[in-house]
Design a protein around this motif. Structure first.
Motif, PDB file in Angstrom:
ATOM      1  N   ASP A  47      -2.325   2.931  13.852  1.00 18.72           N
ATOM      2  CA  ASP A  47      -2.506   1.588  13.304  1.00 18.72           C
ATOM      3  C   ASP A  47      -2.934   0.666  14.439  1.00 18.72           C
ATOM      4  N   HIS A  60      -6.436   1.695   9.983  1.00 22.71           N
ATOM      5  CA  HIS A  60      -5.415   2.735   9.928  1.00 22.71           C
ATOM      6  C   HIS A  60      -6.120   4.085   9.811  1.00 22.71           C
ATOM      7  N   GLU A  88      -9.014   1.895   6.091  1.00 23.12           N
ATOM      8  CA  GLU A  88      -8.198   3.115   6.192  1.00 23.12           C
ATOM      9  C   GLU A  88      -9.095   4.333   6.053  1.00 23.12           C
ATOM     10  N   TRP A  89      -8.951   5.270   6.974  1.00 22.36           N
ATOM     11  CA  TRP A  89      -9.641   6.558   6.833  1.00 22.36           C
ATOM     12  C   TRP A  89      -8.746   7.677   7.342  1.00 22.36           C
ATOM     13  N   TRP A  90      -8.908   8.845   6.739  1.00 22.76           N
ATOM     14  CA  TRP A  90      -8.112  10.019   7.089  1.00 22.76           C
ATOM     15  C   TRP A  90      -9.067  11.177   7.311  1.00 22.76           C
ATOM     16  N   ASN A 142       0.822  -1.215   0.000  1.00 23.02           N
ATOM     17  CA  ASN A 142       0.000   0.000   0.000  1.00 23.02           C
ATOM     18  C   ASN A 142       0.855   1.264   0.000  1.00 23.02           C
ATOM     19  N   SER A 194      -7.884  -4.789   5.515  1.00 22.75           N
ATOM     20  CA  SER A 194      -7.701  -3.637   6.399  1.00 22.75           C
ATOM     21  C   SER A 194      -8.519  -2.448   5.925  1.00 22.75           C
ATOM     22  N   GLN A 235      -5.019  10.504   0.114  1.00 15.02           N
ATOM     23  CA  GLN A 235      -5.672   9.203   0.074  1.00 15.02           C
ATOM     24  C   GLN A 235      -6.297   8.937  -1.300  1.00 15.02           C
TER      25      GLN A 235
END
Length: 389
Positions: free
Chosen positions: A246, A241, A87-89, A49, A85, A98
């Motif tokens: 993490d 994440h 993932e966010w921001w 990634n 998995s 992203q």
């Protein structure tokens, strides 16, 4: 053929196992205990990634596939969890990054998709999706995580069953034996000499420590901190994440937590108090998204030096042309790449088969010109960095 492997972490165990499969005699020397270095203080995330350039991305994809091949080879893989998995921001700039990474990963054929919060809740009911606050969420279904201690134990046992691989823990290699520049074995700290046809250094961040007569690739290893909670009643199976955080399960109900900003509070590896500021910062950050952590404590906290070659930070693997018979395998992506590097290194050492996909990652790149940082047995050279994979 007799090959000495220096280091019994996840990469060293992989190399020893694949060497044993070729029929080579293998002796492993480990200064600590098996899996006693960075391997068991790693978030241990198998992924490609965001890894660039394309050649490095492809190398990590090959590593991910090699984990599946290894699982099929053993018929079981209690160390491997390919659960996917999230993932966010939350910051605007991070969300721009992203989206750019999503486009790049999609173009390169990586498994990734946008996912609705309700779907996250269906898959992982214990995640507090309200805390995501409407941020876009990506799902990477092919990613996973490894239990490095189990991996090392299983591969070393299998290597011993195949070829009676000898493992010597608490034993440090202090020098190379050479004849006309060609490696003929190693010298140990206790003064003993061990005759060998080839030596493979898999010592991780210790690869830059002096071994008399051995060329040294400079390292820019960084401090890594991971925390482990007490057992918690949670059904969490997938890692997530968020910004620099993490989080993943670690077996027996324990949750592993890592946070880049906490790493940056240390300049050197040192022992930390689980009840100290670092542990509290990690637990508070994770509990925001996993409420089950609100009533627990940090049981253990580990620090390590993450092995990162200097300059480009990319994997360094292969022979040293000026020291025939001496090989290196060091990488920040050790967990992802271990089974692939094990096979590639074994084939190059025993059969001389060069892997073209490793051509950009050879030690030779460190001494291509007059300003070469390559050194011989003069001690460690580390720079402060903040990379995390």
């Amino acid at each position: 053929m007799h090959v000495v492997v220096i280091g019994a972490g996840i990469v060293g165990a992989s190399v020893a196992y694949e060497l044993a499969k070729t029929g080579a005699k293998v002796t492993v020397f480990e200064a600590l205990g098996a899996a006693g270095g960075a391997s068991t203080a790693s978030f241990a995330w198998t992924n490609a990634n965001g890894k660039a350039p394309r050649s490095y991305f492809s190398l990590n994809v090959a590593g991910m596939r090699s984990h599946l091949d290894l699982a099929r080879e053993f018929g079981q893989a209690p160390w491997f969890n390919q659960t996917g998995s999230f993932e966010w921001w939350t910051s605007p700039q991070s969300q721009v990054d992203q989206r750019e990474n999503f486009s790049q990963m999609k173009e390169w054929g990586y498994g990734v998709e946008w996912i609705e919060p309700r779907k996250v809740k269906e898959l992982e009911p214990d995640i507090n999706v309200e805390a995501v606050n409407g941020a876009p969420i990506l799902y990477y279904p092919e990613e996973g995580w490894v239990d490095p201690a189990l991996y090392v134990a299983w591969l070393l046992r299998a290597a011993n069953a195949r070829a009676e691989v000898a493992l010597h823990t608490g034993t440090r290699v202090s020098g190379l034996r050479t004849d006309a520049c060609k490696v003929t074995g190693v010298r140990l700290d206790n003064g003993d000499d061990v005759v060998a046809d080839a030596v493979v250094n898999c010592a991780g961040s210790w690869s830059a420590d002096p071994i008399d007569g051995a060329p040294i690739v400079p390292m820019a290893s960084t401090v890594g901190i991971v925390a482990f909670t007490l057992p918690v009643a949670t059904t969490l199976r997938r890692q997530f994440h968020a910004e620099d955080l993490d989080v993943r399960p670690d077996g027996a109900g324990r949750i592993m937590i890592h946070k880049v900003s906490v790493d940056r509070t240390l300049l050197e590896k040192k022992r930390l108090d689980p009840a100290g500021a670092e542990g509290r910062a990690l637990l508070d950050a994770a509990a925001r998204y996993l409420p089950a952590l609100a009533m627990t404590e940090i049981e253990a906290i580990r620090t390590t030096m993450r092995p990162i070659p200097a300059g480009d930070g990319l994997t360094c693997v292969g022979a040293f042309p000026q020291t025939p018979g001496y090989y290196l395998a060091v990488t920040h992506s050790g967990v992802t790449l271990a089974p692939y590097l094990g096979k590639a290194v074994a084939e190059e050492v025993v059969f001389g088969r060069q892997h073209p996909d490793l051509s950009e990652f050879r030690p030779a790149r460190f001494f291509a010109g007059e300003e070469s940082p390559l050194r011989f047995g003069t001690g460690p050279a580390r720079k402060r960095g903040n990379e995390f994979n």
